[in-house]
Structure formats: C-alpha cells, structure tokens
Design an enzyme around this catalytic site. Sequence first.
Site, PDB file in Angstrom:
ATOM      1  N   PRO A 259       0.793  -1.242   0.000  1.00  0.00           N
ATOM      2  CA  PRO A 259       0.000   0.000   0.000  1.00  0.00           C
ATOM      3  C   PRO A 259       0.827   1.294   0.000  1.00  0.00           C
ATOM      4  O   PRO A 259       0.253   2.371   0.149  1.00  0.00           O
ATOM      5  CB  PRO A 259      -0.803  -0.120   1.304  1.00  0.00           C
ATOM      6  CG  PRO A 259       0.069  -0.926   2.207  1.00  0.00           C
ATOM      7  CD  PRO A 259       0.807  -1.892   1.332  1.00  0.00           C
ATOM      8  N   CYS A 379       9.050  -9.715   4.653  1.00  0.00           N
ATOM      9  CA  CYS A 379       8.684  -9.702   6.076  1.00  0.00           C
ATOM     10  C   CYS A 379       8.451 -11.157   6.488  1.00  0.00           C
ATOM     11  O   CYS A 379       7.420 -11.471   7.066  1.00  0.00           O
ATOM     12  CB  CYS A 379       7.470  -8.820   6.327  1.00  0.00           C
ATOM     13  SG  CYS A 379       6.012  -9.278   5.398  1.00  0.00           S
TER      14      CYS A 379
END
Length: 439
Positions: A259, A379
């Site tokens: 995002p 991540c």
Amino acid sequence: MKNVRKAAFEIVTKVLGGNGYSNLLLNQMIKSKEIDPVDVSLLTEIVYGTIQNKITLDYYLKDFIDMKKTKGWVKNILRISLYQMHFLDKIPNHAILNEAVTLAKDRGGKNSGNFVNAVLRNISRKGLKSLDDIKDQTERLSIQTSHPRWLVSLWLEQYGLDTTTKLCNANNSRPSIHCRLNLTKDDSNSLIKKLEDQEIEVSRHPFIEEGVKIIKGNIIGTSLYTDGYLTIQDFSSMLVAKILDPSESDDVLDTCAAPGGKTTHIAELMSNSGSVSACDIYDHKIKLIDEHVDRLGLKQIKTYKQDARELTKEFKAGTFDRVLIDAPCSGLGVIKRKPEIKYHKSRKDLSQIVKLQKEIIDDAVKLLKPGGRLVYSTCTINKRENEDIVNYILKNNSELSLYSEPFKQFGLDSDGTLQILDNDLGADLFFIACFRKQV
Ligand SMILES: C[S@@+](CC[C@H](N)C(=O)[O-])C[C@H]1O[C@@H](n2cnc3c(N)ncnc32)[C@H](O)[C@@H]1O
C-alpha cells in the site's frame, strides 16, 4: 455502544473464517467509535489473545466438546471465553460465563445458551490438562505456542530449537505501534511536540530519526494523521528505505509497492525531488498508494498498475539508480501483528511464492543502472525466501555483489544481508539484502 465481547466475537469469527485481518478489523472497529474508548484495550487483548492461542485453546476444548460437530460460531464463543478464563486474570469467571451465555442465546437461542453454559461450567469444575505431558517435542511446541506443526518443523529445520522457541513465544506478544514522521513537513522535534500537544506520548528509534514508537494515546483519526504529518509503519519496514538510501536526484523504482509504506518513505527521504515509480499488480492497491501520496503531500511519485514480472515492458533496461523489490512473501515475520497468518498458510504456499519472487527478480534486475543499488526485502522468516534467494540473485547476475556499507552506517553487523529474528523494539521480523551493480 457495542458490547466488548460481542465486538470481539464478531472480529474473531471474521478473522478465523478467513474474511479479514485482525489488525485491520480492530482498527476499523475503533475508528467507527462503536466501542467505548475505555474498552479498546480489553477488546484488543481478547481478539489478539484468542486468535494467537487458537491451537492451544482447541487442544483444551476438544476434551469437552465434539470439535467436528460443534458449529464454528459456538466454538468462537467458547474460544474467547476460555481465553479470558485461562490466560487473563482480571475478569472473574462468572462474568465471563454470563457474557458468553448471553452472546450464545442472542445468536442461537436458549439451547445454544444452555450448551455454552454447560461446557464452560464443566471446564471450570474439571480444570485443564497440562501441556508439559505432550511427549513429542514438535507437537508440544506447536500446542504450547499455538503454531501449526508444519511451521514449527520448518523453523526447527532451519533455525534450531532455541530460536524456534523464541520466535513462537515472541509471536504471541502484543504488537507495538510505530510511526514515521513526515520530515518533509517539519523537523522531528517539532513533530514530536505536536504529538505531545495531542497527548500522544512517543519514544524515538535509536537511529532512524523519523521513527517513533507510540507509548500512550491513539493517533488513528487525529488531525496529525489525516493532515499527513505521520504514517503508521513498523521500524523494520522503515529500515528498508534507509538501506536503499536514495539521493535526492535519483530515479527510483519500487516494484511491489502497495500500500505504499516504503514508496512514500523513499519519496520523503528524497525531499520531494528526483522520481519514484511505484508498481503493483492490483488496481485497488494502487489506489491505496495514491491515497497515501495525497495525504502526505508528496509530489514525485508516479504509480503504475504493472506486473513486476514484466517490468521491462514498461521501463527501459538500465534506467534506475535504485530498485526496491519488497517481495510478496509468506509474511511469517508479521505473525505478531496478523496472527491468523499462521493458520491460513501451508508449506505448499511457500514454494509457490518462491517461484514468483524469482520471476520478479529476473526482470527487475535488468532495470538497474551500472553503479546502482538493489534492495530485496521480505517480512518473513524462511530461508527459501531469504538467504536462498540471495544466492539465486548472486548466481544469476555476476554484475551484482552484496553491499554491506548501508548496514554498517547504522552500526549493524552485516555481510550485505540482515535477518531480524528478534529485537527489543517490538519490531517486525524482516529480511533485507542490499546489492550493488558494478559500474
Ligand atoms: C510485501 S507487499 C509490499 C508492501 C509495500 N512495499 C509497502 O511497504 O507498503 C507485496 C506487494 O506485492 C504485490 N504483488 C504481488 N504480486 C505482484 C506482481 N506480480 N507484480 C507486482 N506486484 C505484485 C502485492 O499486491 C503486494 O502489494
């Protein structure tokens, strides 16, 4: 105002049913003001606690109910109730029981209420069995820390018992909230003062000037947030743009940008000059980047709906000073923030994602200028997506080498890669690798 257990039940049911993320649904509920502000911390505790401990809770529950025959929503009422009875000591059992029975009656009528009442009373009377008696080590760790067995096995294979135990336990702690101050608007001292004026207490990151941790207060919905003075972003995520370290005149490509947390950080570090091209494969996610860009008042970002496996269709080879591949990954480093990840992934998903990562890399490396810098980040905690990908990049691109200087400028010990396995900042567990293309 909505009752806190009802709100918790609704969120847990959505999340465990695969219909939303815990952190997003919690934020939505808090923003909607349907919950009394004094109940926010209890709601957060019950939602995170129940989801984080689902496997453990089910292990206990299966002695009292038929897990296959009991309806999903009834199991969720029992899970949130048992979580409060077993893991929290601040709420008396009779209050938990009353709330659970009311919830069950409202949803399924008198019989459901009676069933929940009987099960919870039975648990109270008989108590729970000890998990220490589970003989098999993998099984015991899986049940004790509520991680699926395949994931415990994967980490045991890759990292050994000590690290796996630490990882599993750390995943069950509460996530902290970190924010990035927008230094294109003001300096960090003035921005921290503005936060304090709104009764938001923060502490600074040890070396990222724009990074602060929220100690007290809620920034969602404050004017500081809506006017673009800050962005919610984890410290580890901030480190990625710091390692990319763009100069003000650079042309930067962010291949998997939505995002837009790192795209906007990169643009802020470039003080609104140079150019940032931000790609993502999904239209609706591109909109999220655009919203961030507008909110933060950034000028030099252009977004593209573009498959990162085919970037050379849109951009000319050798055009970018910096390329970031913040790859789609299994997300096993953000389990603390989104605990449902551990239940919704499988070993098979991991091999599919590695294939995608390699395809993105194969095309993206072509876009780097000689002397340019490539950062690959995830991540996740999985050597197949991290260390093995680094070897893949080095093997297939002789003009690229690992570059450790960007890590060393922050005093981080590194060979050009960094796997954050634990940290005392409460930050997410990221992998970052930095490469330089020969001139
Ligand atoms: C780890 S997230 C990126 C997070 C982002 N860099 C940030 O800091 O906000 C990975 C992104 O890759 C996107 N993605 C997945 N497959 C892609 C592809 N083939 N091409 C481009 N983007 C892709 C996903 O939509 C997702 O937004």
